[in-house]
Structure formats: C-alpha cells, structure tokens
Motif scaffolding. Sequence first.
Motif, PDB file in Angstrom:
ATOM      1  N   PRO A  88      37.988  47.139  16.286  1.00 51.82           N
ATOM      2  CA  PRO A  88      36.618  47.028  16.808  1.00 51.82           C
ATOM      3  C   PRO A  88      35.978  48.349  17.192  1.00 51.82           C
ATOM      4  O   PRO A  88      34.782  48.385  17.479  1.00 51.82           O
ATOM      5  N   ASN A  89      36.741  49.435  17.203  1.00 47.17           N
ATOM      6  CA  ASN A  89      36.153  50.748  17.467  1.00 47.17           C
ATOM      7  C   ASN A  89      35.463  51.334  16.238  1.00 47.17           C
ATOM      8  O   ASN A  89      34.708  52.299  16.349  1.00 47.17           O
ATOM      9  N   VAL A  90      35.739  50.764  15.070  1.00 48.07           N
ATOM     10  CA  VAL A  90      35.215  51.304  13.817  1.00 48.07           C
ATOM     11  C   VAL A  90      34.012  50.486  13.363  1.00 48.07           C
ATOM     12  O   VAL A  90      34.093  49.269  13.201  1.00 48.07           O
ATOM     13  N   LEU A  91      32.886  51.174  13.184  1.00 47.56           N
ATOM     14  CA  LEU A  91      31.684  50.563  12.642  1.00 47.56           C
ATOM     15  C   LEU A  91      31.092  51.491  11.589  1.00 47.56           C
ATOM     16  O   LEU A  91      31.303  52.711  11.621  1.00 47.56           O
ATOM     17  N   TYR A  92      30.348  50.899  10.687  1.00 47.56           N
ATOM     18  CA  TYR A  92      29.601  51.638   9.678  1.00 47.56           C
ATOM     19  C   TYR A  92      28.140  51.195   9.757  1.00 47.56           C
ATOM     20  O   TYR A  92      27.844  50.048  10.105  1.00 47.56           O
TER      21      TYR A  92
END
Length: 710
Positions: free
Chosen positions: A119-123
């Motif tokens: 959940p720390n990774v977004l694009y």
Amino acid sequence: MMYGANPNVFAVERAYKEYYKTHEEEKTPYTGYYNNWRRYIQPFVQEDGSIKYPTQQEREAQKQLARQAAQSGSSSNFAPWQFVGPTKNYRARYGAADPVAQISWHANMYCIDRSMTNPNVLYAGGENGGVYKTTDQALNWQYISLGEDMTTVSSIAVNPTDENDVLVNADSRTYRTTDGGLSWTQVGSPAFQARNVSIWQFLYNPDNTQIVFAGANDSLYKSTDGGNTWNGVYGGECMSIALNPLNSNIVYALRHNSVSKITDFYKSTDGGLTFTIKPTGWFTVPVADVGKIESYGGRIAVTEADTSRLYVLLAGSSQSTAQLQLNGQIGIYRSDDGGESWSNPHGLIGMPYDVATHPNMMTFSGGTDTYNQIYYNTTLIASQLDADRILIGGMSMWRSDDAAATYQPVGGYIGSVPYIHPDNQEFKVYKTSPTTEEVWFSSDGGIDYSTDFVATHESRANGVYGTALWGFDQGWNDDILVGGRYHNGNAARRDGYPAGEFLQVGGGEAATGYVNYSNEKKTYYSDIDGVILPDTLNGLLKTFPINEDPNESYIDNSSSRIMFDWDYWNVAYLGQENRIMKSTNGGTTYEDLYAFGSDPADRVFWIEQSRADKNVMYAQQVVGNISQLWKSLDRGVSWTQITLPQNRREVNFTLSYNNANEFWICFNSGANMNKVYHTVNSGTSWTNITTNVLNGFTITAMAHQFGTAI
C-alpha cells in the motif's frame, strides 16, 4: 467548423473571435471544447491553418532527436537544467485568520492506482509530463517516464499481485512496465497500435492477472497475457468496467449504442467471454426526444459491503430542441441485484435543477448552469464499508449517504470541505481493515488522500512536476518567479521560500504573471491585478489595482506582456488590442501611446526594449494570419515596419544584448532548414542560420543568452 473532419484552425479562430465581438463571452461546453482542442492541436498547426499530426515514425524520430540533444547537453560544459518547482503548493494568506495550508493546486493528474500488495506504492499519470511513482504512500513522488515519449496519461493500473507490473495508456498508446517504471514497452499488435486507442480504464482480474480488460474509445478490449496483446470484445465506446468483488467471472461494462445514442449496461457471467444487456429500469429516452439526447457513458462503482449493489453515474446531453434538458447529468442509477435491474432512487431527471432538492452534480453551482465538463470530469466510488455511501465527482465533489436518494456538495466550486480542487478526475477507494478504508482522489490540481471518506483530506502531491505554465516572468532585485497556470491559477515564489515551494495567489488559468524590477516585490496578473509578495511563505500578501491588462492567449501561449523600462522601473508598457499603452506609476494605470492601424483584432504581442539603446523597442503584431514586426527609435512614440524573411503567423524574436540593430527570429512551424534567421541591421538583410538539428521540431520560444554568442 470545429467539429468537421478537416477543420482549418485559423478559420475556426476567426469565426470564434467574430462571434464574441458582438456577444458576451461565457463558458459553455463548446467554448471549453474549443480551448482544449485549440491547445491540443497547437503543435500540429500548419501555416495554412490545416492540422498535420505526426506519424508514428515521425514521433519516434523526434523522440530519438530529443534523447540525442539531452545526451549532448549532459556531456557539454554547460550546467544541466534544474527543476525549481512547484513541487509543493501553499494557499496564499491575505488575512491573519487564513491558515497555512499545503494544497493540491499545481498539476492536473488524470489517473491514480495503488498496489494491492504494497500500500505504500502508488502510480499516477497526468495531463502534462507522464507517469509518477511513490514508495512512501505519496509523501513524495518520483517522475519515472522521463525517457519515454509520454505526455498525457489517461489511465493507469497496477497488477494486483505485482507492484512492479503496470499498464499505462498515454497519448493513445499503451505501455507496460514490469520493473516498476525503470523501462517501458509499447504493447499491442501492430494493428492495435495503429488504431491509436484511447483507454479510459484498465481492469485486472485479481484471480488471474494475465486477464486484463480495457474500456476504450472504440471498444471493450481484453488481454489474456497480462496486457501484451489485446483483442476486441465488442465495439462501441466503453467508458467503465467493473468486477463483482467476490466473483471475478462477473464483469460489468458500459457500452455506447451508436443507433440509440445511449449507453447501455452489460453484464457477463463467464469472465467476459459473452455479455448480455440489462435494460430493466435503465434510462430510456422519452419518445419525443429520440435522437435528440446522447450519452457516451459514465462510471460504474461496486462495493465489498454488498456485492449485489452497483451504482452507475450516467452523463449525457440534450439538443436545444429536446423537451428533456439534461445539462450534462442523467443521474445515479442503482442496482440491488447484481445489475439485473435498475432504479433511479433520486427520482428526478433533467431540468429544472435545484441545488438543495435536485442538484446537477456536473455543473459549477449544482443548479441550472448550462456549462459542464462531462466525461472529462466524471468519476464515482462507493464505500467498501457502507454500501449506502458514494462519492460523485464532476466539476465539484458530491456525496450521498442514502444510496443515491439525496446528494450533498462536499467541495470544489461548491461544498464545505476546504481546499478540494475543482474538476475531479479519478476517485479510488481501498479497504484497509474490516473497519477502515482510504480514498485517493486526483483532480486538475493534483492528488489528495483521506481516511474518513473525505470529511477531511490532505494534499499528497509533493514531487509532481506537471505544472502547465501559460505565462512566466522573473524578477531582478529579488529572484521572484511568477506564472499563470492551466487549471491552477497563478503561482509565485521569491528567495527565502523553501526550495520548490510556491504560493497559489489566486486567479483562473490566464497566460499571465509579470514582475516589477524594483525591490518592492510587486507582481502583476490579468485576472487578479497586483500582488505584493511576503518575505516568508506564511506571510500576508498585499494587493493593488491595475486598470489595463495586456493581450494574452493561453491557447498558444502568446502575450504582449507587461514590459518595464530598463531605466525606469515605474515606467511600463503593454499591448492592448492593436495599441501600445504606457504607465508612469509602476504599472497601476495606463494611457494610449501608439495604435497600429484601426482594427482592435490586429493584436500586439511580444514587446522588447533594447539594452544597448533604451530608446529602441520592437513589437510583434498579428494582422489576419500574418505576423508583422515593428521598430521604434523613441521609446514607443512612433514605429516603422520591418520586412521579415517569410510571411508567417507564428513568430518569436529575441534581441542582442549589445547591439540595438541585431536580433534573431524564428518561425515556429517553419520548414526544415528555414526556421531561424539573424539580422545585424534591423531586418534590412537576413541570414538563415538554421541547421538540421532543428529538422522535425516545432520551435515554441527563443532567447539570447546575454554575454555570449548563443
């Protein structure tokens, strides 16, 4: 004219200007489309007004030239360019009670998606600049598509089982990365790539991530190899797709029917192999209005809180002769049986609208406005904890807490939650525990985050670079930077503010922003007049009036600007219609100095004053579709015309620092080897100095670097 197959840009522009000579300017869907269209096609406009889009081969060739130029610059003796912002944007404080608040008000972000495994990774993808990635839950973003020819990103999706596997549609081309954005590959067969498919939404099957759906402008597509190849499932525009949260074999989709002109709802129970229309209770056009109402679609929302519950935000428009006037909104349709049948819980469709009892959630005020930005600003989510709660995105954000029976404004142009940027792009909701969820929403201003279904929110746009500056100026005594921005009003900063951090000082989206060279920190804007910047980012701003504004056009980034005299900082010049005007009180009030002809439509644009001889000034004027260049020897009191080497419309020029008769001129869309010219005798003779390094490029600006031969 504008909607024709091969419109002439200059003919459309002339008709637009002629119409508004005798009509009051207003924002309508047509003016909105005109501005967006004019901006988009600007790089492709030819000298005769026709539009020539680059081929795939030409785009690749330009991309390679740009890479070579970047590599050449990085290996030269010149220092590389550094990004100075905005990376963060703060609300300007005009009163002591105004809070110090970071706001998402500097970059238009079209789409966002979060990794389900991390959940720390977004694009995220934007209108200007490509793809961004964060690994700290959007506290900081990194630009990850610098080496790719990506500009406008319309959709993005992360593989639910692999945070490094991402699909992107940018500029009607589809890309995939499998290494978290370190490298990108354009995917799809040659035939698919040649279709220039614009994808609204990607959707992975979480139980088999090799299966991916794509809702696009011409079809619903399906991939069975993770997005490398695509096949059409059915024809017709598909704006939205969704899966049943507990059964990935159940697929929902919207499909535009070219015969009825209405979008229909379809359902598949075999993983998307076949689809069946589900019309029970769905919107139908009144018999008297058949052919006069059209809907290209909207958005579907599903919820884990009730897997039989679906919502569809349906948008549409009416011809002026239709009895049912929609003004953009058809309504929110709800299904309680997995899409088998539908109802309109609100009960009302079309005008008259009332913000309290029957709001139009696609307009500015929620009332009877005629302007909307449907399809561009149309998004919807349902809470994963409470199936009765939904968020609707149009030009403002709206909420329903009773399953689409009633609606309340949240924020934007209308609503009580502060600092929500108008013009919503995409909402995403993720369940984070049995009792918690988080909402991410992107807008024309950036990216925001909420853990209470947007009762409150915080800006998460730090590091997003995609500011579109329509105007720009820089100060002298203080290193002040200002500029009017598309979607985001006017930005300003001065020395002493933290690196990359700017103030949003108000305004709309004008090609404006000018700095007085004095030490008074005075800045000027056509849409908000004058602003004196504070010494610190959280200080109070002061304002002052201006009685005239310069000619400006954000469509082609043209402006006469406000030019301050090199000798007298309280003397300023600007172009207003076909006139040069002069101020002797620091740019507060202006009087006529000189008129070029009698037609106000022949507007004056860029004005320059020589540093070598302060009495010498040059000005550009556009007469019809041809630029003229003028020279003054007496600080603008009288002018003579200069003969240019070519008769073209789009022209830029820049003066020598030490010779009042020397300058350079470029023709933005000039032919290869005929783009840039140099004169040392004020245009009596010209030297073509174009080299093949400019072949294939459109020149948008030029400047002489003082003290050098460059």
